[in-house]
Design a protein around this motif. Sequence first.
Motif, PDB file in Angstrom:
ATOM      1  N   LYS A 246       0.833  -1.208   0.000  1.00 52.98           N
ATOM      2  CA  LYS A 246       0.000   0.000   0.000  1.00 52.98           C
ATOM      3  C   LYS A 246       0.866   1.255   0.000  1.00 52.98           C
ATOM      4  CE  LYS A 246      -4.012   0.637   2.313  1.00 52.98           C
ATOM      5  NZ  LYS A 246      -4.989   0.454   3.433  1.00 52.98           N
ATOM      6  N   ASN A 247       1.914   1.239   0.814  1.00 51.70           N
ATOM      7  CA  ASN A 247       2.837   2.380   0.828  1.00 51.70           C
ATOM      8  C   ASN A 247       3.403   2.642  -0.558  1.00 51.70           C
ATOM      9  OD1 ASN A 247       2.649   3.101   3.477  1.00 51.70           O
ATOM     10  ND2 ASN A 247       4.471   2.000   4.140  1.00 51.70           N
ATOM     11  N   GLY A 248       3.812   1.550  -1.222  1.00 57.78           N
ATOM     12  CA  GLY A 248       4.388   1.672  -2.557  1.00 57.78           C
ATOM     13  C   GLY A 248       3.377   2.290  -3.518  1.00 57.78           C
ATOM     14  N   ILE A 249       2.159   1.778  -3.464  1.00 61.95           N
ATOM     15  CA  ILE A 249       1.118   2.278  -4.374  1.00 61.95           C
ATOM     16  C   ILE A 249       0.815   3.749  -4.063  1.00 61.95           C
ATOM     17  CG2 ILE A 249      -1.307   2.023  -5.024  1.00 61.95           C
ATOM     18  CD1 ILE A 249      -0.977  -1.004  -4.510  1.00 61.95           C
ATOM     19  N   GLU A 250       0.728   4.058  -2.781  1.00 65.02           N
ATOM     20  CA  GLU A 250       0.423   5.444  -2.393  1.00 65.02           C
ATOM     21  C   GLU A 250       1.527   6.411  -2.805  1.00 65.02           C
ATOM     22  OE1 GLU A 250      -2.342   4.289   1.472  1.00 65.02           O
ATOM     23  OE2 GLU A 250      -0.296   4.988   1.776  1.00 65.02           O
ATOM     24  N   ALA A 251       2.762   5.871  -2.874  1.00 68.78           N
ATOM     25  CA  ALA A 251       3.882   6.753  -3.236  1.00 68.78           C
ATOM     26  C   ALA A 251       3.843   7.147  -4.716  1.00 68.78           C
ATOM     27  CB  ALA A 251       5.211   6.062  -2.917  1.00 68.78           C
ATOM     28  N   THR A 297       4.491  11.307   6.123  1.00 70.72           N
ATOM     29  CA  THR A 297       4.547  12.509   5.306  1.00 70.72           C
ATOM     30  C   THR A 297       3.203  12.680   4.599  1.00 70.72           C
ATOM     31  OG1 THR A 297       5.470  11.172   3.519  1.00 70.72           O
ATOM     32  CG2 THR A 297       7.039  12.383   4.875  1.00 70.72           C
ATOM     33  N   LYS A 298       2.235  11.847   5.015  1.00 67.41           N
ATOM     34  CA  LYS A 298       0.929  11.894   4.343  1.00 67.41           C
ATOM     35  C   LYS A 298      -0.085  12.638   5.191  1.00 67.41           C
ATOM     36  CE  LYS A 298       2.081   7.396   2.605  1.00 67.41           C
ATOM     37  NZ  LYS A 298       1.910   5.973   2.857  1.00 67.41           N
ATOM     38  N   GLN A 299      -0.955  13.356   4.489  1.00 71.85           N
ATOM     39  CA  GLN A 299      -1.990  14.120   5.169  1.00 71.85           C
ATOM     40  C   GLN A 299      -2.859  13.226   6.060  1.00 71.85           C
ATOM     41  OE1 GLN A 299      -3.219  17.327   2.682  1.00 71.85           O
ATOM     42  NE2 GLN A 299      -2.427  18.123   4.605  1.00 71.85           N
ATOM     43  N   LEU A 304       1.984   4.572  11.433  1.00 70.29           N
ATOM     44  CA  LEU A 304       2.128   3.352  12.232  1.00 70.29           C
ATOM     45  C   LEU A 304       2.455   2.131  11.381  1.00 70.29           C
ATOM     46  CD1 LEU A 304      -0.791   3.775  14.792  1.00 70.29           C
ATOM     47  CD2 LEU A 304       1.643   3.957  15.227  1.00 70.29           C
ATOM     48  N   GLY A 305       2.140   2.221  10.083  1.00 70.05           N
ATOM     49  CA  GLY A 305       2.278   1.051   9.210  1.00 70.05           C
ATOM     50  C   GLY A 305       3.627   0.365   9.303  1.00 70.05           C
ATOM     51  N   LEU A 306       4.696   1.116   9.043  1.00 70.16           N
ATOM     52  CA  LEU A 306       6.020   0.488   8.993  1.00 70.16           C
ATOM     53  C   LEU A 306       6.511   0.058  10.366  1.00 70.16           C
ATOM     54  CD1 LEU A 306       7.912   2.547   6.279  1.00 70.16           C
ATOM     55  CD2 LEU A 306       7.090   0.207   6.148  1.00 70.16           C
TER      56      LEU A 306
HETATM   57 MG   LIG Z   1       1.508   3.120   5.409  1.00 67.68          MG
END
Ligand SMILES: [Mg+2]
Length: 340
Positions: A246-251, A297-299, A304-306
């Motif tokens: 998800k982090n990758g996709i969001e990036a 760094t996201k709004q 907590l994810g990582l």
């Molecule tokens: Mg995340």
Amino acid sequence: MKDVNLGVLLINTDFKLIDISDMACTIFGMEKEEVIDKSLDEIFKSVPREYQLVQRTILEGMVTKNHAVSLINETQRYELLMDSNTLKNSSGDTVGAYIILKDVSNLRSLEEQVQRSDRLAMIGQIAAGTAHEIRNPLTSIKGFLQVIKKSLKENEMNQEFEFTNIMLTEIDRINGLVSEFLLLSKPRDFVFEQVDLTKVMQEIKPIIHNEAILHDVEVHYHPANDLPFILANKELIKQVCLNICKNGIEAMVDGGTLSITEKIDEKNKQVSIEIHDTGPGIPSFLVDKIFDPFFTTKQEGTGLGLSVCQRIIHDIGGTIRVSSKGFGTTFIISMPLPAG
Ligand SMILES: [Mg+2]
Ligand SMILES: Nc1ncnc2c1ncn2[C@@H]1O[C@H](COP(=O)(O)OP(=O)(O)O)[C@@H](O)[C@H]1O
């Protein structure tokens, strides 16, 4: 003196350097030929006296043992432990002194790692304590709200009915956050089982695909043949892979490609999953921070994810590494194979 893996300096009673090991030369960033037979005052003349590692007093019998010093030369920072004492001949006269420097830089960084995971454990404990306190009242709020929702519908109070829907979604969001919090605390009912990573990936693939479509991202999945089982908890491993995908996709805000590759490392007896995205990458000054709880760094991020992922993977004896050089980011989740 050549091969010895210690910084060794031998000096005579004139405070002149008689011999020096190769490692000491590396640490001080100097050539042996340039310093041998010279006085230490001269060798270190650019260093103010009070900062000089070796003082004349060692010839007067000042003994040091495991004295911790940090030293930075042009290329590297060293954490050293220093021992020094006088050298005496058989009749007991002082003929010089020795200095031994042990390089403990690696130990120091290990120490920092331990402190870091201590901090995480503390946050986990606080989380475990408060999460339940938040969840219990939420459950009753949710229950009563559903009752109210029903009567609003029956009385055709449509606008109010809509409000209850929003309220219920928001409650679900808090619940989700609290669940992440709880994962940060060491799960008490952590059941180890044989986990088939390929199967885990198959199960979360639809979720990843949905997410990817929303962000205009392509997903490439490269499973390994006959990936051996690992010992872990299936649901938690799912959570880790999902979070990182998800982090990758969001990036990748303008679309891109997410590649997921499974690998077996027979030599180190581990399996790994590499998750690569073609996003903007992580600036090097942030790489150390991304695993910290609440760093985001996201709004709308929780940060907590990582930290949850790291906690879970550490608990099964694995590691998560990240490499991001300018363009794109790769997360490598390595997990140990069961012994035997
Ligand atoms: Mg995340
Ligand atoms: N693949 C990635 N590419 C770029 N930055 C990333 C990537 N993965 C994580 N990050 C950075 O790490 C931060 C922390 O991630 P995480 O702990 O999952 O929290 P969150 O996703 O809620 O922000 C993100 O806010 C982002 O800045």
